[in-house]
Motif scaffolding. Structure first.
Motif, PDB file in Angstrom:
ATOM      1  N   ALA A 116       0.836  -1.203   0.000  1.00 58.93           N
ATOM      2  CA  ALA A 116       0.000   0.000   0.000  1.00 58.93           C
ATOM      3  C   ALA A 116       0.866   1.246   0.000  1.00 58.93           C
ATOM      4  O   ALA A 116       0.508   2.246  -0.614  1.00 58.93           O
ATOM      5  CB  ALA A 116      -0.929  -0.011   1.213  1.00 58.93           C
ATOM      6  N   SER A 117       2.021   1.170   0.673  1.00 57.21           N
ATOM      7  CA  SER A 117       2.874   2.353   0.656  1.00 57.21           C
ATOM      8  C   SER A 117       3.819   2.348  -0.533  1.00 57.21           C
ATOM      9  O   SER A 117       4.251   3.403  -0.989  1.00 57.21           O
ATOM     10  CB  SER A 117       3.624   2.501   1.983  1.00 57.21           C
ATOM     11  N   ALA A 118       4.143   1.181  -1.064  1.00 52.42           N
ATOM     12  CA  ALA A 118       5.063   1.125  -2.208  1.00 52.42           C
ATOM     13  C   ALA A 118       4.380   1.584  -3.491  1.00 52.42           C
ATOM     14  O   ALA A 118       5.017   2.207  -4.344  1.00 52.42           O
ATOM     15  CB  ALA A 118       5.610  -0.287  -2.385  1.00 52.42           C
ATOM     16  N   ALA A 119       3.078   1.306  -3.639  1.00 52.51           N
ATOM     17  CA  ALA A 119       2.387   1.644  -4.887  1.00 52.51           C
ATOM     18  C   ALA A 119       2.409   3.148  -5.176  1.00 52.51           C
ATOM     19  O   ALA A 119       2.764   3.541  -6.296  1.00 52.51           O
ATOM     20  CB  ALA A 119       0.967   1.089  -4.878  1.00 52.51           C
ATOM     21  N   PRO A 120       2.073   4.014  -4.212  1.00 46.87           N
ATOM     22  CA  PRO A 120       2.141   5.448  -4.513  1.00 46.87           C
ATOM     23  C   PRO A 120       3.551   5.908  -4.885  1.00 46.87           C
ATOM     24  O   PRO A 120       3.710   6.740  -5.780  1.00 46.87           O
ATOM     25  CB  PRO A 120       1.690   6.124  -3.217  1.00 46.87           C
ATOM     26  N   ASP A 121       4.564   5.344  -4.220  1.00 36.29           N
ATOM     27  CA  ASP A 121       5.944   5.705  -4.557  1.00 36.29           C
ATOM     28  C   ASP A 121       6.284   5.250  -5.974  1.00 36.29           C
ATOM     29  O   ASP A 121       6.950   5.968  -6.719  1.00 36.29           O
ATOM     30  CB  ASP A 121       6.928   5.063  -3.562  1.00 36.29           C
ATOM     31  N   ALA A 122       5.825   4.058  -6.332  1.00 35.81           N
ATOM     32  CA  ALA A 122       6.104   3.537  -7.668  1.00 35.81           C
ATOM     33  C   ALA A 122       5.420   4.397  -8.733  1.00 35.81           C
ATOM     34  O   ALA A 122       5.998   4.681  -9.787  1.00 35.81           O
ATOM     35  CB  ALA A 122       5.643   2.084  -7.774  1.00 35.81           C
ATOM     36  N   ILE A 123       4.198   4.830  -8.459  1.00 36.57           N
ATOM     37  CA  ILE A 123       3.471   5.697  -9.396  1.00 36.57           C
ATOM     38  C   ILE A 123       4.217   7.026  -9.555  1.00 36.57           C
ATOM     39  O   ILE A 123       4.418   7.514 -10.666  1.00 36.57           O
ATOM     40  CB  ILE A 123       2.020   5.921  -8.905  1.00 36.57           C
ATOM     41  N   ARG A 124       4.664   7.584  -8.447  1.00 37.25           N
ATOM     42  CA  ARG A 124       5.421   8.841  -8.517  1.00 37.25           C
ATOM     43  C   ARG A 124       6.728   8.646  -9.270  1.00 37.25           C
ATOM     44  O   ARG A 124       7.149   9.527 -10.026  1.00 37.25           O
ATOM     45  CB  ARG A 124       5.688   9.375  -7.104  1.00 37.25           C
ATOM     46  N   ALA A 125       7.359   7.474  -9.076  1.00 35.98           N
ATOM     47  CA  ALA A 125       8.624   7.208  -9.767  1.00 35.98           C
ATOM     48  C   ALA A 125       8.405   7.148 -11.278  1.00 35.98           C
ATOM     49  O   ALA A 125       9.166   7.720 -12.056  1.00 35.98           O
ATOM     50  CB  ALA A 125       9.244   5.905  -9.267  1.00 35.98           C
ATOM     51  N   LEU A 126       7.331   6.467 -11.704  1.00 33.93           N
ATOM     52  CA  LEU A 126       7.037   6.385 -13.141  1.00 33.93           C
ATOM     53  C   LEU A 126       6.808   7.789 -13.706  1.00 33.93           C
ATOM     54  O   LEU A 126       7.336   8.136 -14.764  1.00 33.93           O
ATOM     55  CB  LEU A 126       5.807   5.496 -13.382  1.00 33.93           C
ATOM     56  N   VAL A 174       0.928   5.302   6.324  1.00 34.82           N
ATOM     57  CA  VAL A 174       2.334   5.255   6.728  1.00 34.82           C
ATOM     58  C   VAL A 174       2.434   5.370   8.247  1.00 34.82           C
ATOM     59  O   VAL A 174       3.169   4.635   8.907  1.00 34.82           O
ATOM     60  CB  VAL A 174       3.153   6.375   6.042  1.00 34.82           C
ATOM     61  N   LEU A 175       1.625   6.277   8.785  1.00 33.23           N
ATOM     62  CA  LEU A 175       1.607   6.486  10.237  1.00 33.23           C
ATOM     63  C   LEU A 175       1.200   5.207  10.960  1.00 33.23           C
ATOM     64  O   LEU A 175       1.836   4.777  11.927  1.00 33.23           O
ATOM     65  CB  LEU A 175       0.610   7.610  10.529  1.00 33.23           C
ATOM     66  N   LEU A 176       0.137   4.574  10.476  1.00 30.00           N
ATOM     67  CA  LEU A 176      -0.342   3.342  11.099  1.00 30.00           C
ATOM     68  C   LEU A 176       0.704   2.243  11.031  1.00 30.00           C
ATOM     69  O   LEU A 176       0.917   1.521  12.008  1.00 30.00           O
ATOM     70  CB  LEU A 176      -1.644   2.870  10.433  1.00 30.00           C
ATOM     71  N   SER A 177       1.391   2.127   9.882  1.00 31.15           N
ATOM     72  CA  SER A 177       2.352   1.033   9.784  1.00 31.15           C
ATOM     73  C   SER A 177       3.578   1.334  10.646  1.00 31.15           C
ATOM     74  O   SER A 177       4.179   0.425  11.217  1.00 31.15           O
ATOM     75  CB  SER A 177       2.705   0.719   8.325  1.00 31.15           C
ATOM     76  N   LYS A 178       3.936   2.611  10.760  1.00 29.69           N
ATOM     77  CA  LYS A 178       5.048   2.956  11.652  1.00 29.69           C
ATOM     78  C   LYS A 178       4.679   2.677  13.108  1.00 29.69           C
ATOM     79  O   LYS A 178       5.480   2.143  13.868  1.00 29.69           O
ATOM     80  CB  LYS A 178       5.426   4.432  11.494  1.00 29.69           C
ATOM     81  N   LEU A 179       3.472   3.038  13.478  1.00 30.28           N
ATOM     82  CA  LEU A 179       3.031   2.770  14.849  1.00 30.28           C
ATOM     83  C   LEU A 179       2.965   1.271  15.107  1.00 30.28           C
ATOM     84  O   LEU A 179       3.353   0.801  16.175  1.00 30.28           O
ATOM     85  CB  LEU A 179       1.660   3.400  15.100  1.00 30.28           C
TER      86      LEU A 179
END
Ligand SMILES: Nc1nc2c(ncn2[C@@H]2O[C@H](COP(=O)(O)OP(=O)(O)O)[C@@H](O)[C@H]2O)c(=O)[nH]1
Ligand SMILES: [Mg+2]
Length: 319
Positions: free
Chosen positions: A128-138, A273-278
């Protein structure tokens, strides 16, 4: 050349059009950890996605075939297209993943189409957090229009699909009660419906049922999702589908909803991101004392939890 490079070199090369570098960059994002973070940070300031199009639906609905046909159609309007195919990790889908790769490979030789599969293996939160980063990278590397294929079955998949600017929900004839779509939350996230496999009996009925569902559940002020019959294998209806996708993008812009949607998406990303960090920090806690107090019934579960949360206070070290 794709020898070991630091994230900065990788990003520079990928932005200059080095496809191998972009592939490595996406792998780094997918693996996560500190290198993934470093890449994500570098990408953050880059060119933003112009149109993120989600393609979602049940396994076998024809999402990959439709994605392939859409790419072919979109290429005459757009200089470049990025594709993120999010594969289900279940062992049952091993064949489907291979099939996807083969179909999408029709475009592999097209330098202006970049196709990437991402596995959901194990860590759904990570995806869930990697997908937005991957979209931004593309987008940052020259592919500002991104198609994201997801299986609309699990909560996370629906979330990812819902994170697109325009979400196409792919259904099939005989898929019968549209109530299922409502249950799966697909009705809320659909901006366009594709009734794919319209070469099979029941396509007109499926379209009618969907229209009736929309009549019942849709607020009049809302964008009404067009229901487009398609035959992905022959590209029938794909022109109209692309037209509906573009109409929706224009509608978002004309009604000033595009910025709002993106803002909401970003805030949702922050929450996750906050939830997964917590969750990481909670996992790493020393819970022995609170557990002992709970077992001896000195405290109830709420008080035990509150005591533990105090450990996360100002003095607590980050995960
Ligand atoms: N008859 C028919 N078959 C289709 C159509 N679209 C896809 N298929 C077939 O349905 C199967 C699943 O397609 P695929 O694109 O892998 O589905 P996905 O799992 O949703 O990505 C494949 O055998 C396709 O050839 C269509 O419009 N009509
Ligand atoms: Mg597929």
């Amino acid at each position: 050349m794709v020898a070991a490079r630091d994230p900065e070199e990788l990003v520079v090369a990928a932005k200059e059009g080095d496809r191998a570098a972009l592939a490595r960059l996406l792998s780094t994002i997918e693996r996560g950890g500190e290198p993934g973070r470093a890449v994500a940070r570098l990408i953050w300031a880059g060119r933003q996605p112009e149109h993120v199009i989600g393609i979602t639906g049940a396994p076998g609905a024809g999402k990959s075939t439709l994605t392939g046909a859409l790419i072919a159609r979109m290429r005459s309007d757009l200089p470049a297209i990025g594709v993120l195919a999010i594969d289900p990790s279940s062992p049952f889908s091993g064949g489907a993943i291979l099939g996807d790769r083969i179909r999408l490979q029709d475009h592999a030789l097209d330098r202006r189409v970049f196709v990437r599969s991402m596995a959901t293996r194990g860590h759904l939160g990570g995806l869930a957090s990697a997908a937005p980063d991957a979209i931004r990278a593309l987008a940052a590397c020259g592919y500002p229009t991104v198609l994201v294929e997801t299986v609309g079955v699990g909560q996370i998949e629906v979330e990812i699909a819902g994170a697109a600017d325009t979400t196409v929900v792919v259904v099939n004839p005989g898929w019968g009660d549209a109530v299922q779509a409502a249950k799966a939350g697909l009705l809320e996230i659909a901006d366009v419906f594709a009734v794919n496999k319209a070469d099979r009996p029941g396509a007109a009925k499926a379209k009618r049922e969907l229209e009736a569902m929309l009549d019942m559940h849709l607020r009049p002020s809302r964008w009404r999702p067009p229901v487009v019959p398609t035959v992905a294998t022959t590209a029938h209806g794909v022109d109209e589908l692309w037209g509906s996708i573009r109409d929706h993008r224009r509608h978002l812009e004309d009604t000033d909803q595009l910025a709002g949607r993106r803002d909401k998406r970003l805030m949702d990303e922050l929450e996750s991101v906050l939830l997964s960090k917590l969750a990481d920090r909670i996992g790493g806690m020393d819970k022995a004392a609170a557990q002992a107090a709970l077992r001896s019934r000195q405290v109830d579960p709420y008080e035990a939890a509150e005591q533990l949360i105090e450990q996360l206070g100002p003095g607590a070290q980050g995960a």
